[in-house]
Design an enzyme around this catalytic site. Sequence first.
Site: not given
Ligand code: M6R
Length: 605
Positions: A2, A27, A75, A101-102, A477, A481, A484, A500, A600
């Site tokens: 948030c 946020r 969020w 926030n928190g 990665e 990707k 998400e 394994h 984000k």
């Molecule tokens: O802002 P940051 O690089 O610390 O964020 C870390 C992760 O939260 C961020 O990389 C997240 O996994 C992304 N959604 C990846 O695309």
Amino acid sequence: MCGIVAATSNRDISQDLVRMLRCLDYRGYDSAGISVFGADNTIDLRKKAGPLSDLEELLAEKPVMGHSGIGHTRWATHGAPSDENAHPHMSSDGRVSVVHNGIIENYRDLINDLEAVGVECVSQTDSEVLAHIVSLFLKANPGASGKDIVKHLCRKVSGAYAIAILRTDKPDEVIGIRHQCPMNFVCTDGLAAISSDISSLIEYSRDIQVLKDGQAVVMTPNHHDVFDLEGNPGSSVHVVADWSVDKVEKDGFDHFLRKEISQEPEALAAFIKSAASNGEDLQAFLAERDIRKVVFLACGSASYSGVFGSIFARHLGLPMDISSEIGSEFRYLPPHVDKHTLMVAVSQSGETADSIGALEHAKSAGASVLAFVNVVGSSIDRLADMSVRLAAGPEVAVPSTKAVVNQFAASSLIISLLADKSPNSVTLWAQKCGQLAEAIAAIIAREDELITIAEKVAGHQSSFALGRGLDFAVSQEMALKLKETAYMHCEPMFAGEFKHGSISLIEYGMPVFCFVSDKSVRRKSISNIEEIKARGAQPVIFDASLEEDPDLKALGDYFNIPALGDPWSSIALLAVTHLVAYHSGLLRNTNVDRPRNLAKSVTVE
Ligand code: M6R
């Protein structure tokens, strides 16, 4: 997570609140709201589930005006994203409004206490209790000051919080409280504003005050008072923001995600330039320390750059203990860290709570901290002993792409400098890394081939991504990707480990992404692909060879990128993962810029 804002002025601030919230969209975008002290001497509240644009529509229909107010982008952590659970929250008597926030950890006990005196919460959040507690306190203590409110509230609640409070009995006053969540403020002529993020304050002043953890501020348009949570006077940290907030536009692309993937070559070039010009400082920073251990520390995609860096160190035979740690685990099961440890904290946003917690822990144990951050002035940028700027430019899409490429490149830089202390090592790194930008541009130019691959895999809900050595980080990665961006399950694994157990899950036609760019283990990787092919999987092979490999091509879908050598080919393959995930997301009709349930920057533990 948030984002919270507050403002008080001699003029209407309702639009200011919304404008400030726009900078905090990253946020959380589950819901948004503002409350202002209106002309009829009551608090007017507007809040709405959905993105900030939904709140803006509501405000267009039902405008509010007022000289003081608070705002929030959410969020959801406690309670589903709904109008009811959106902030601000109001006390039952309408005299107090709060944004938070928190996480209030003892909120269930507090609800019980409130119910015992006949106060019912109307939302399912952990935050609403705050408004009721303040209102009850004011009822019992008419004329209580902002400081009294802070002391009372902070004695009652536990957890992590940044809180802003608006109340009818002091309508020109807003209160901000910081405890383990960021809060900054500015005081200009006739306007005082609070925000979780400096970026939303820059339009008012570049003289930013950063509240220290455990501080609060009470502000009127022309005055502010900073004190600790027990009410003792204190001073905030003054920072001059010397950067500007870039305008964020899609520039003709359908999505920010696609725009940001297309920017990978230029973002990498900018990073190489910036790193080369700061190379001497970085070398001096490393030389000043007796480093015996390096710990990469990050979350999500950023953490894969640490995995990549630690494997690259083994490629170079660096005689040092180099590991990659996850932010959320670090504080609670910490590895041994001391003054001979260099923590490399990697974060695009610089605001990731888990990474900040780990960084603070490492610092308190005597470690030096080097940060790789994209957002200048962010918490991690400020907390680190030195920062390497990722220089990727603003990233708007929630899936991180161009910043991840630069995070991998930054890991390659630090490992290169630890392995080679000669004066020209930065130049050598920059030369090798320079070809990467061209290779990535060449990959992006072959987007059609990757669309064809996406078309083949997008119908499958489940897949694996396999790689050995450096390619393991790339497979991580790929998997994240796809999850998400396309809501497809994909599990990353070391290719040799697959047999394994997990190989049992292979069914006819199941896509398995196979990365084979790490030359040191190429033959082994190919054997692993043979194994899965023999069991009916559909390998999707990403190679980095001088010429296409006919044997590999015969095993499945095949995409070869220009051979750059280790570790550079692996970094180039990140662009492949980004385009495949992006197009899979489009084919599955997901919201690629704003995937569900995410934000984000993850600013809660
Ligand atoms: O802002 P940051 O690089 O610390 O964020 C870390 C992760 O939260 C961020 O990389 C997240 O996994 C992304 N959604 C990846 O695309």
